[in-house]
Design an enzyme around this catalytic site. Structure first.
Site, PDB file in Angstrom:
ATOM      1  N   LYS A  31       1.957  -3.449   7.075  1.00  0.00           N
ATOM      2  CA  LYS A  31       2.048  -3.622   5.618  1.00  0.00           C
ATOM      3  C   LYS A  31       3.505  -3.529   5.138  1.00  0.00           C
ATOM      4  CE  LYS A  31      -2.062  -4.297   3.740  1.00  0.00           C
ATOM      5  NZ  LYS A  31      -2.356  -5.451   2.881  1.00  0.00           N
TER       6      LYS A  31
ATOM      7  N   TYR B 196      -1.187   0.037  10.996  1.00  0.00           N
ATOM      8  CA  TYR B 196      -1.539  -0.625   9.729  1.00  0.00           C
ATOM      9  C   TYR B 196      -0.382  -0.535   8.732  1.00  0.00           C
ATOM     10  CZ  TYR B 196      -3.535  -0.980   5.005  1.00  0.00           C
ATOM     11  OH  TYR B 196      -3.766  -1.314   3.690  1.00  0.00           O
TER      12      TYR B 196
ATOM     13  N   THR C  93       0.819  -1.225   0.000  1.00  0.00           N
ATOM     14  CA  THR C  93       0.000   0.000   0.000  1.00  0.00           C
ATOM     15  C   THR C  93       0.847   1.266   0.000  1.00  0.00           C
ATOM     16  OG1 THR C  93      -1.446   1.344   1.396  1.00  0.00           O
ATOM     17  CG2 THR C  93      -0.154  -0.302   2.539  1.00  0.00           C
TER      18      THR C  93
ATOM     19  N   GLU D  50       0.347   3.615   1.890  1.00  0.00           N
ATOM     20  CA  GLU D  50       0.499   4.014   3.291  1.00  0.00           C
ATOM     21  C   GLU D  50       1.926   3.783   3.798  1.00  0.00           C
ATOM     22  OE1 GLU D  50      -1.566   5.025   6.215  1.00  0.00           O
ATOM     23  OE2 GLU D  50      -2.447   6.071   4.543  1.00  0.00           O
TER      24      GLU D  50
END
Ligand code: NAP
Ligand code: G4F
Length: 353
Positions: free
Chosen positions: A158, A154, A126, A128
């Site tokens: 990831k 999160y 991602t 992010e």
């Protein structure tokens, strides 16, 4: 015979679109689902593919169920999409998110290494993972060589998944790739994510079913693309000669405020009359801006985004208005009458006994 694909997280937004995409390509599609108190197959039903896929019960935290899913499906390609995918929730459940969203990538890679090392593996990484870099670089679109500075449990989970995927590629020669996907949305998006929260509430306000929309940080900027186009990029990554990692994005950043303005405007409504800023929806840390540079994907995969911001908002608002209009006329939807997985397309380990 067509190829076989196993999708973890087939009940989610991307899982459902990917299942449809692969079925249209002639694949035999298997997907893992977990036991919930209320079954969650509405997206597969919505796309008309619920009865065309094989469903295997598995939980990401349960290694043996993952191994069983591989043995049952014998896949040519594994698309690992399942995760606790909501950034905000990862601040409430950081340990569980680390386990489900991070460590589970290792569980699946280990299972592949032990059971089917020839299987090609796609990992849902991602944007992010870039976190703070998105602002420290002055808002320049991020590419595969930019540094990672995650800003949430999160994103940290990831990033772990990203690196373990690379490590299995280099250490064991597994065909394993990371898709560094920027935000992608659709009418199948979960209602807690900001775009769908907005499109759904705009539809309800327009039809007199709701009076206000409560949101958090309106200044955050994201690069929002259209999910059905992003699942094609996942597939393209696994069709290459060599495994590699790719950024998938539109190259444009827009703020939450712009999304709100556009969505209300489409229905002839003044957003300032309805939107209330509510501190409950602010995060302890929030990535201020994320925008991606998809040049490598364009050059190597021949992939480009087709649906940009204005069209995306239109598609989402129109679909939510149409759903609520039909609902008011008495039509009921898959999520109103959930299907239990007791049908012939469910495969369990008993099959192999
Ligand atoms: P989503 O709609 O939230 O779907 C997540 C899927 O994971 C669901 O099928 C969910 O099952 C499953 N899942 C969650 N916990 C599980 C567990 N313990 N065991 C088994 N399955 C579990 O997410 P999405 O938007 O489709 O995203 C797909 C993947 O891409 C995710 O890994 C996400 O983090 C990543 N990603 C998404 C975006 C985006 O903008 N959409 C961008 C970059 C990366 P239930 O239906 O049972 O909850
Ligand atoms: O829609 P969001 O919750 O998505 P976010 O945090 O960008 O994460 C999504 O995209 C990632 C890719 O970059 C995926 F990896 C991840 O799985 C997920 O799909 O929030 C977008 C922005 C944030 O800055 C948030 O603070 O919108 C802001 N926001 C403002 N008010 C809100 C709200 N977000 C939500 N969910 N709800 C609000 O009321």
């Amino acid at each position: 015979m067509g190829k076989r694909a196993l999708i973890t997280g087939i009940t989610g937004q991307d899982g459902a679109y990917l299942a449809k995409f692969l079925l249209d390509k002639g694949y035999e599609v298997y997907g893992t689902y977990r036991r919930l108190s209320t079954p969650n197959f509405w997206r597969l039903e919505y796309l008309g593919v619920y009865h065309k896929v094989y469903l295997i019960p598995a939980d990401l935290t349960d290694m043996s169920s993952i191994i069983e899913a591989l043995k049952i499906s014998e896949p040519d390609e594994v698309y690992h999409l399942a995760a606790q995918s909501f950034v905000e929730a990862s601040f409430e459940t950081p340990v569980a998110t680390g386990d489900v969203t991070g460590l589970s990538t290792t569980r699946i890679l280990e299972a592949i290494r032990l059971v089917y090392p020839e299987t090609k593996f796609y990992n849902a990484a991602t944007s992010e993972i870039f976190g703070k870099t998105g602002i420290l670089n002055g808002g320049r679109p991020l590419n595969e060589n930019d540094p990672f500075m995650p800003m949430s449990p999160y994103a940290t989970a990831k990033l772990y998944g990203f690196w373990i995927t690379r490590i299995y590629r280099e250490a064991y020669g597994i065909f394993a790739v990371n898709g560094i996907l920027f935000n992608h949305e659709s009418p199948l998006r979960g209602l807690e994510f900001v775009t769908r929260k907005i499109s759904n509430e705009v539809a309800k306000i327009y039809l007199g079913l709701s009076k206000e929309l409560r949101l958090g940080n309106l200044d955050a900027k994201r690069d929002w693309g259209y999910a059905p186009e992003y699942v094609e990029a996942m597939w393209l990554m696994l069709q290459q000669k060599e495994p590699d990692d790719y950024v998938i994005a539109t190259g444009e950043a827009h703020s939450v405020r712009e999304f709100v303005e556009k969505a209300f405007g489409l229905m002839g409504l003044d957003w300032q009359k309805y939107v209330k800023v509510d501190k409950r929806f602010f995060r302890p840390l929030d990535v201020p801006c994320l925008v991606g540079d998809y040049s490598k994907a364009k050059h190597k995969l021949g992939w480009e985004p087709r649906t940009k911001f204005d069209k995306l908002v239109e598609v989402m608002v129109n679909e939510d208005v149409s759903r609520w209009e039909r609902w008011l006329k008495g039509e009921r939807f898959p999520w109103d009458a959930p299907n239990y997985p007791s049908e012939s397309n469910v495969l369990t380990r008993a099959l192999r006994m």
